[in-house]
Design an enzyme around this catalytic site. Structure first.
Site, PDB file in Angstrom:
ATOM      1  N   SER A 131      48.038  -0.294 115.344  1.00  9.83           N
ATOM      2  CA  SER A 131      46.945  -0.373 114.364  1.00  9.83           C
ATOM      3  C   SER A 131      47.245   0.377 113.085  1.00  9.83           C
ATOM      4  O   SER A 131      46.888  -0.078 111.988  1.00  9.83           O
ATOM      5  CB  SER A 131      45.644   0.147 114.981  1.00  9.83           C
ATOM      6  OG  SER A 131      45.763   1.498 115.385  1.00  9.83           O
ATOM      7  N   ASP A 132      47.907   1.517 113.176  1.00  9.98           N
ATOM      8  CA  ASP A 132      48.214   2.327 111.989  1.00  9.98           C
ATOM      9  C   ASP A 132      48.977   1.529 110.932  1.00  9.98           C
ATOM     10  O   ASP A 132      48.822   1.758 109.723  1.00  9.98           O
ATOM     11  CB  ASP A 132      49.066   3.545 112.361  1.00  9.98           C
ATOM     12  CG  ASP A 132      48.644   4.255 113.618  1.00  9.98           C
ATOM     13  OD1 ASP A 132      48.113   3.597 114.535  1.00  9.98           O
ATOM     14  OD2 ASP A 132      48.863   5.473 113.713  1.00  9.98           O
ATOM     15  N   ALA A 133      49.805   0.596 111.412  1.00  5.55           N
ATOM     16  CA  ALA A 133      50.658  -0.180 110.495  1.00  5.55           C
ATOM     17  C   ALA A 133      49.848  -0.953 109.470  1.00  5.55           C
ATOM     18  O   ALA A 133      50.334  -1.234 108.368  1.00  5.55           O
ATOM     19  CB  ALA A 133      51.533  -1.145 111.297  1.00  5.55           C
TER      20      ALA A 133
END
Length: 347
Positions: A131-133
């Site tokens: 998700s951070d991407a």
């Protein structure tokens, strides 16, 4: 400028100045292993993303000078891992500086990086598998598309984004799993919190919401899938707003706050930023969500010490973990500056 606006401007400048003088060289993983912080890596890049947001709002040259100096130290290069979204984050700052100075050297390296990736594409769930991407890379592509006038960067981002969305988004909870290791299958099989709930990490979802906002900032209003990004922001905002605590903050584990009951400021600042931006741009209902962001900002300010250090920042990791008052990381400061840059507009 109103009194409240002056106070917010003063607060974010104090926090910025403290962090600029206290950029750490290393951090400690949950395992206890100490790792180096790279100048062009995501940890430092997110700080300067916040610095640029503060400059955009205040036009205080201190912010711009600091970002420019940092970018020049990096020789305008992204991180060393060519296909890793974390190492693309610096490009957000480079592209914004390019839009000010129009010097092609500022985006040359990050443009070449994405040209190579586009020439050998992979699915979103393989390129941006966590998700951070969705905060680290997509906003770079949106800015690169704006800077070059070439829609291929935006189209490529759009294609990968929605493939990752299909992979990690839970349509029942309107939240993102951090990565495949947390996904609960339609039959209910998968990892759970101690209380039986699905595992959703606050900062992981904060990264996504802030990523949506930072894509929309540079996406043409007539772009075909813009409405999908707006709808996603609305869905996630409705979901996370119900999970805010009385102190204005969110806990690291969204659906099992008792698992890690301590305050957590990095996820909170990301939520505050994204929701405030949505209100300021007429996307989110002001009457419903203004109390949410005001409470969040009050809670965040309450986590500052007298010198301007933001505490209660969960250290780097891939999911929720314990947080202490003295935990502080520069990406936390960066997202605090981003939130403040939108809070100023309410005053």
């Amino acid at each position: 400028m109103g009194i409240q606006s002056q106070e917010t401007t003063s607060t974010i400048r104090k926090v910025f100045m403290w962090q600029l003088k206290n950029l750490p060289g290393t951090f400690v993983r949950l395992s206890g292993r100490r790792e180096k912080i790279f100048n062009s890596g995501w940890i430092r890049s997110v700080f300067f993303v916040g610095v640029m947001a503060a400059w955009q709002m205040t036009r205080d040259k201190k912010y711009l000078e600091a970002a420019l100096k940092w970018a020049e130290q990096n020789r305008w290069l992204p991180g060393s891992r060519a296909r890793l979204a974390d190492d693309h984050c610096a490009g957000q700052v480079y592209a914004e500086l390019y839009l000010i100075y129009k010097d092609k050297k500022m985006i040359q390296a990050i443009q070449k990086t994405f040209d190579r990736i586009i020439a050998a594409p992979r699915q979103g769930k393989k390129e941006w598998w966590w998700s951070d991407a969705l905060f680290m890379a997509p906003p770079v592509l949106a800015r690169l598309s704006n800077a070059t006038g070439d829609l291929q960067y935006l189209d490529f981002m759009n294609s990968l984004w929605w493939d990752t969305h299909k992979f990690l988004y839970d349509k029942e909870c309107h939240l993102f799993f951090r990565d495949k290791n947390f996904i609960v299958k339609p039959d209910g099989a998968g990892p759970r919190e101690k209380n039986g709930q699905k595992i959703f990490w606050a900062r992981g979802n904060g990264w996504v919401m802030a990523g949506i906002v930072r894509v929309l900032q540079f996406m043409p209003t007539d772009y075909p899938d813009r409405r999908k990004f707006i709808q996603l922001l609305k869905e996630m905002t409705a979901s996370v707003s119900k999970l805010q605590h009385a102190d204005g903050l969110w806990r690291a584990s969204l659906l099992d706050p008792d698992n890690f009951p301590e305050r957590e400021t990095s996820g909170t600042a990301l939520f505050c930023y994204a929701i405030a931006w949505g209100i300021n741009n007429g996307i989110l209902n002001r009457e419903i969500y203004l109390p949410v962001v005001k409470n969040a900002w009050q809670g965040l300010v309450g986590c500052l010490d007298q010198a301007g250090m933001l505490g209660w920042v969960q250290l780097p990791g891939d999911g929720a973990r314990s947080v202490t008052r003295t935990d502080s990381m520069e990406y936390g400061t960066g997202v605090f500056l981003m939130a403040g840059s939108e809070i100023i507009k309410f005053s």
